[in-house]
Design a protein around this motif. Structure first.
Motif, PDB file in Angstrom:
ATOM      1  N   ALA A 171       8.789   1.561  -4.859  1.00 48.37           N
ATOM      2  CA  ALA A 171       9.698   0.971  -5.848  1.00 48.37           C
ATOM      3  C   ALA A 171      10.956   1.812  -6.023  1.00 48.37           C
ATOM      4  N   TYR A 172      10.891   3.086  -5.643  1.00 45.52           N
ATOM      5  CA  TYR A 172      12.060   3.968  -5.683  1.00 45.52           C
ATOM      6  C   TYR A 172      12.629   4.197  -4.283  1.00 45.52           C
ATOM      7  N   ASN A 173      12.353   3.272  -3.371  1.00 45.00           N
ATOM      8  CA  ASN A 173      12.906   3.326  -2.005  1.00 45.00           C
ATOM      9  C   ASN A 173      12.435   4.517  -1.192  1.00 45.00           C
ATOM     10  N   ARG A 174      11.269   5.041  -1.489  1.00 42.22           N
ATOM     11  CA  ARG A 174      10.760   6.093  -0.615  1.00 42.22           C
ATOM     12  C   ARG A 174       9.334   5.737  -0.164  1.00 42.22           C
ATOM     13  N   GLY A 175       8.884   6.373   0.905  1.00 46.36           N
ATOM     14  CA  GLY A 175       7.537   6.119   1.381  1.00 46.36           C
ATOM     15  C   GLY A 175       6.507   6.804   0.499  1.00 46.36           C
ATOM     16  N   CYS A 176       5.332   6.180   0.384  1.00 42.87           N
ATOM     17  CA  CYS A 176       4.205   6.778  -0.338  1.00 42.87           C
ATOM     18  C   CYS A 176       3.840   8.093   0.328  1.00 42.87           C
ATOM     19  N   TYR A 177       3.500   9.120  -0.466  1.00 46.00           N
ATOM     20  CA  TYR A 177       3.043  10.373   0.138  1.00 46.00           C
ATOM     21  C   TYR A 177       1.606  10.713  -0.219  1.00 46.00           C
ATOM     22  N   GLY A 178       0.859   9.708  -0.648  1.00 51.18           N
ATOM     23  CA  GLY A 178      -0.596   9.847  -0.649  1.00 51.18           C
ATOM     24  C   GLY A 178      -1.236  10.528  -1.837  1.00 51.18           C
ATOM     25  N   CYS A 179      -0.602  10.474  -3.038  1.00 51.89           N
ATOM     26  CA  CYS A 179      -1.147  11.175  -4.208  1.00 51.89           C
ATOM     27  C   CYS A 179      -2.586  10.768  -4.549  1.00 51.89           C
ATOM     28  N   PHE A 180      -2.928   9.491  -4.304  1.00 52.65           N
ATOM     29  CA  PHE A 180      -4.245   9.008  -4.746  1.00 52.65           C
ATOM     30  C   PHE A 180      -5.307   9.125  -3.658  1.00 52.65           C
ATOM     31  N   GLY A 181      -4.958   9.734  -2.537  1.00 49.01           N
ATOM     32  CA  GLY A 181      -5.965   9.973  -1.505  1.00 49.01           C
ATOM     33  C   GLY A 181      -6.320   8.718  -0.729  1.00 49.01           C
ATOM     34  N   PRO A 182      -7.245   8.845   0.250  1.00 46.16           N
ATOM     35  CA  PRO A 182      -7.550   7.718   1.122  1.00 46.16           C
ATOM     36  C   PRO A 182      -8.180   6.543   0.361  1.00 46.16           C
ATOM     37  N   MET A 183      -7.741   5.333   0.712  1.00 48.47           N
ATOM     38  CA  MET A 183      -8.366   4.118   0.181  1.00 48.47           C
ATOM     39  C   MET A 183      -9.756   3.978   0.805  1.00 48.47           C
ATOM     40  N   GLU A 184     -10.491   2.967   0.366  1.00 48.34           N
ATOM     41  CA  GLU A 184     -11.786   2.665   0.961  1.00 48.34           C
ATOM     42  C   GLU A 184     -11.559   2.217   2.413  1.00 48.34           C
ATOM     43  N   THR A 185     -12.290   2.773   3.355  1.00 50.98           N
ATOM     44  CA  THR A 185     -12.174   2.470   4.786  1.00 50.98           C
ATOM     45  C   THR A 185     -10.731   2.348   5.291  1.00 50.98           C
ATOM     46  N   PRO A 186      -9.981   3.430   5.288  1.00 51.76           N
ATOM     47  CA  PRO A 186      -8.589   3.379   5.764  1.00 51.76           C
ATOM     48  C   PRO A 186      -8.513   3.405   7.286  1.00 51.76           C
ATOM     49  N   ASN A 187      -7.531   2.717   7.844  1.00 52.01           N
ATOM     50  CA  ASN A 187      -7.314   2.784   9.288  1.00 52.01           C
ATOM     51  C   ASN A 187      -6.154   3.753   9.553  1.00 52.01           C
ATOM     52  N   THR A 188      -6.463   5.023   9.480  1.00 52.02           N
ATOM     53  CA  THR A 188      -5.408   6.030   9.596  1.00 52.02           C
ATOM     54  C   THR A 188      -4.833   6.090  11.009  1.00 52.02           C
ATOM     55  N   ALA A 189      -5.674   5.842  12.018  1.00 58.01           N
ATOM     56  CA  ALA A 189      -5.192   5.916  13.405  1.00 58.01           C
ATOM     57  C   ALA A 189      -4.123   4.853  13.665  1.00 58.01           C
ATOM     58  N   ALA A 190      -4.350   3.646  13.142  1.00 67.14           N
ATOM     59  CA  ALA A 190      -3.369   2.574  13.343  1.00 67.14           C
ATOM     60  C   ALA A 190      -2.051   2.925  12.653  1.00 67.14           C
ATOM     61  N   LEU A 191      -2.163   3.515  11.481  1.00 71.82           N
ATOM     62  CA  LEU A 191      -0.937   3.877  10.764  1.00 71.82           C
ATOM     63  C   LEU A 191      -0.182   4.968  11.527  1.00 71.82           C
ATOM     64  N   SER A 192      -0.923   5.948  12.044  1.00 74.94           N
ATOM     65  CA  SER A 192      -0.272   7.015  12.810  1.00 74.94           C
ATOM     66  C   SER A 192       0.475   6.454  14.007  1.00 74.94           C
ATOM     67  N   ALA A 193      -0.154   5.497  14.687  1.00 74.16           N
ATOM     68  CA  ALA A 193       0.490   4.891  15.858  1.00 74.16           C
ATOM     69  C   ALA A 193       1.800   4.225  15.444  1.00 74.16           C
ATOM     70  N   GLN A 194       1.768   3.553  14.307  1.00 73.49           N
ATOM     71  CA  GLN A 194       2.968   2.890  13.800  1.00 73.49           C
ATOM     72  C   GLN A 194       4.059   3.917  13.471  1.00 73.49           C
ATOM     73  N   TRP A 195       3.651   5.007  12.838  1.00 67.31           N
ATOM     74  CA  TRP A 195       4.607   6.078  12.508  1.00 67.31           C
ATOM     75  C   TRP A 195       5.236   6.636  13.786  1.00 67.31           C
ATOM     76  N   GLN A 196       4.409   6.804  14.814  1.00 67.29           N
ATOM     77  CA  GLN A 196       4.937   7.375  16.055  1.00 67.29           C
ATOM     78  C   GLN A 196       5.936   6.427  16.703  1.00 67.29           C
ATOM     79  N   GLU A 197       5.662   5.129  16.601  1.00 69.42           N
ATOM     80  CA  GLU A 197       6.630   4.159  17.125  1.00 69.42           C
ATOM     81  C   GLU A 197       7.962   4.264  16.391  1.00 69.42           C
ATOM     82  N   MET A 198       7.888   4.671  15.119  1.00 65.04           N
ATOM     83  CA  MET A 198       9.113   4.829  14.328  1.00 65.04           C
ATOM     84  C   MET A 198       9.766   6.185  14.575  1.00 65.04           C
ATOM     85  N   GLY A 199       9.186   6.981  15.488  1.00 66.49           N
ATOM     86  CA  GLY A 199       9.844   8.229  15.871  1.00 66.49           C
ATOM     87  C   GLY A 199       9.308   9.479  15.209  1.00 66.49           C
ATOM     88  N   GLN A 200       8.210   9.361  14.461  1.00 68.78           N
ATOM     89  CA  GLN A 200       7.651  10.551  13.813  1.00 68.78           C
ATOM     90  C   GLN A 200       6.896  11.400  14.837  1.00 68.78           C
TER      91      GLN A 200
END
Lengths: 261, 429
Positions: A201-230
């Motif tokens: 809502a403040y135009n920035r990415g979430c940085y994970g204060c509340f920790g992992p959700m139930e059954t998170p797909n972290t690998a898929a998210l990482s792949a997406q981040w890497q496609e964005m150049g991270q």
């Protein structure tokens, strides 16, 4: 329940005090809470102390010393219902970054006389030491969720707290996806809701204060981040934040630390 | 020969874990230790290897009561390291969010942590039974401060909107305008707060302190200025490490600070006020005169009045900033990493908070150093207790113990900060 008031205790381990401060930040609810429960032990707020046992113990902070590892056991014995509040108590906190380093190096960076310092090599969550009845996430916790946990206990029901991701809160708030719309890396898809999708809502990415959700797909998210150049080091740092030692984030960060690129 | 100890194992109504130990032998105070046993968290260790952009969010977690102070000192240090200056409305917004933090922190301390000592209550909730309006006003004053932080920063504890270079999103004019009525109520009510605290009973206690605070040519200090004292200190903040030394003592996980080749010094509201009284707006000076604290205040128990005056100032300053606010075109200035060292020193509610970082070409932190206000005050607190207990030896032990706690709370110590701590023990021999 009898007419005896519920005895509430608030305990602190390694932390910043922010989560217990959330209770004092309930300006509108504080006097009502104080009317509904007996505040039996809460050193940040009162010098009065009532002996245990306690009906409900709120525990802030992580375990980082031998002494604290013993103290939490005593507290558990005195507490009917034990709730961990915040990322330190629930996942080890930002100070769990020591778990990926050699703590002796850290001691010599900060202190001139390391022999005076008594500390464990790891910062661990309360649940690694004693049984926890309920874990409230957040860095800091959401004060309305904190009141909800107390309220649920007083009415002998389960707290109504979601374990889905921040994405759901974004949609509900009508915030456009910062990853899709602005190409901003965001941990929202793997992070538990609770903040109200504050960062997007403040135009920035979430940085994970509340920790992992139930059954998170972290690998898929990482792949997406890497496609964005991270880069790999950026991914490691992203998952090693305030919930660095929560299992899903720990594993994902380790996957990128050891990757060969 | 008699020995007596006064011990407070776990000090209440301070932020963090600490205790006090006082040893008395034949009616002389022989030892005073402000024990800080808050477990160390090693921020300066794990900051190494992190990105320069992460410092404000990470260091905020040192303290849940004054996260803005950590965010401000870190962004200023990083901006200096990369050669960027944040000015105009972005600078004003930083002052505005700091106003919110001062209000929230000062009001918390005055009403919930300190006033109960003066009136003989264990806490504000017990005090509320006899002073319902006072406590309710206190809660509302605090809520407005928190709300101001939330509007600018996203949430009151560990705000998410502060970044190196400015903000992620700036508020619209209207988002700030809607705060004006509450802020005006707060300004009026904080005048009542000053009068209320000035009417409390104060122990006779004055010492000759060296006060250290920021001083700015045009304004009461928040984010910028030179470091000055009432004993001739006048330095650029980058000379902090050459001027102040830290000592690691056995009874504390916080490092104690001293002025090199001199001794303990005093930071916080009293220091700021005594060194910058002339920069306060007429409304604050007028109320100060009315309650008789317009000259230098050297009784640390009266810091509760000065905190109230600074609350009034913060309300007034917030209104002034909002009045003049025009949303800047961009929420932040462009930032590019480059190798260098930067210094930041800002006025946290409890006093000067110093950060120093060295970063490499990629913006990775190579070295970090943080000196929080409570660690800087720790030695002064111990000296206060030594004098205070000596004069008050005839009091019954319970009362003496409570007054020692009160004397410590004069500094609004934030032990979580200082260890990035209190227990009272008095031993009589």
């Amino acid at each position: 329940m009898t007419d005896r008031k519920t005895k509430l205790a608030v305990w602190k381990f390694a932390s910043c005090d922010g989560c217990q401060l959330s209770l004092l930040d309930c300006e509108d609810e504080l006097l009502a809470v104080a009317g509904a429960v007996e505040i039996a032990f809460f050193p940040e707020a009162t010098r009065a102390k009532v002996r245990g046992p306690y009906d409900i113990s709120l525990v802030e902070g992580s375990i980082t010393t031998e002494h604290d590892a013993e103290r939490i056991k005593t507290i558990r014995k005195q507490s009917k219902f034990l709730v961990t509040i915040g990322a330190c108590a629930t996942a080890g906190g930002i100070q769990a970054l020591r778990n990926y380093a050699n703590v002796d190096d850290y001691i010599s960076i900060v202190y001139a006389t390391p022999a005076y310092i008594d500390t464990l090599s790891k910062s661990t969550p309360i649940a690694d030491h004693v049984f926890v009845d309920y874990a409230l996430r957040g860095c800091p916790v959401n004060k309305y969720q904190l009141v909800e946990v107390l309220n649920a206990y007083l009415h002998a029901r389960k707290p109504n707290i979601a374990s889905y991701s921040v994405c759901v809160e974004c949609k509900r708030r009508g915030v456009s996806c910062v990853m899709v719309a602005h190409g901003t890396p965001c941990l929202g898809p793997v992070t538990q809701a609770g903040c109200g999708a504050l960062c997007p809502a403040y135009n920035r990415g979430c940085y994970g204060c509340f920790g992992p959700m139930e059954t998170p797909n972290t690998a898929a998210l990482s792949a997406q981040w890497q496609e964005m150049g991270q880069t790999e080091p950026e991914l490691v740092r992203a998952f090693r934040g305030f919930n660095a030692y929560a299992e899903a984030f720990r594993k994902e960060s380790e996957a990128h630390e050891h990757a060969d690129h | 020969m008699s020995t007596q100890t006064i011990k407070v194992d776990y000090l209440a109504r301070v932020e963090g874990e600490g205790g006090l130990f006082v040893k008395i032998k034949d009616d002389w105070v022989t030892d005073v230790k402000l024990k800080i046993f808050e477990p160390p968290r090693f921020f300066e260790g794990f900051l190494r290897g992190r990105s320069f952009t992460e410092a404000p969010d990470i260091t905020a977690r040192i303290c849940g009561i004054c996260p803005i102070a950590y965010q401000m000192s870190s962004v200023h240090a990083m901006e200096q390291a990369i050669g960027v200056k944040v000015d105009g409305q972005l600078r004003a917004l930083r002052r505005l969010i700091y106003c919110g933090e001062w209000i929230e922190s000062h009001v918390l301390h005055v009403y919930m942590l300190h006033a109960p000592d003066f009136l003989g209550y264990p806490d504000a909730i017990a005090m509320a039974a006899d002073y319902p309006e006072v406590v309710k006003n206190g809660l509302r004053l605090k809520k407005i401060g928190n709300h101001l932080v939330t509007v600018v920063g996203g949430r009151e504890i560990h705000p998410i909107n502060v970044r190196v270079g400015g903000f992620y999103r700036v508020p619209t004019k209207r988002e700030l305008q809607v705060l004006v009525d509450d802020l005006k109520w707060g300004r009026d009510t904080s005048i009542e707060m000053v009068r209320f605290t000035a009417g409390l009973p104060f122990p006779e206690f004055e010492r000759d302190y060296e006060y250290v605070a920021l001083r700015h040519p045009d304004e009461y200090p928040y984010n910028e200025g030179r470091l000055v004292s009432n004993k001739g200190l006048d330095i650029d903040i980058s000379a902090f490490d050459q001027t102040f030394v830290e000592e690691h003592v056995e009874h504390s996980t916080a490092l104690q600070s001293m002025i090199r080749e001199r001794n303990a010094y005093f930071v916080g509201p009293l220091a700021r006020y005594n060194l910058n009284y002339d920069k306060l707006p007429p409304i604050v000076q007028q109320v100060a005169r009315e309650v008789g604290v317009d000259g230098p205040v050297n009784n640390p128990f009266k810091s509760i009045i000065v905190r109230s005056l600074e609350t009034l100032f913060a309300y007034d300053e917030a209104l002034r900033i909002i009045e003049a606010y025009e949303p800047p075109e961009k929420p932040s200035v462009a930032i590019e990493p480059r190798a260098g060292t930067g210094y930041g020193c800002t006025e946290a509610p409890r006093g000067i908070l110093y950060h120093r970082y060295t970063i490499d070409d990629e913006g990775i932190i190579l070295d970090a150093h943080i000196a929080p206000p409570t660690a800087q005050n720790q030695r002064t607190i111990e000296h206060d207790l030594r004098y205070f207990v000596q004069e008050a030896l005839d009091l019954p032990k319970d009362q003496l113990t409570w007054q020692c706690e009160q004397a410590i709370r004069n500094y609004d110590p934030c032990i979580s900060c200082s260890v990035h701590s209190l227990r009272l023990e008095i031993e009589r021999e």
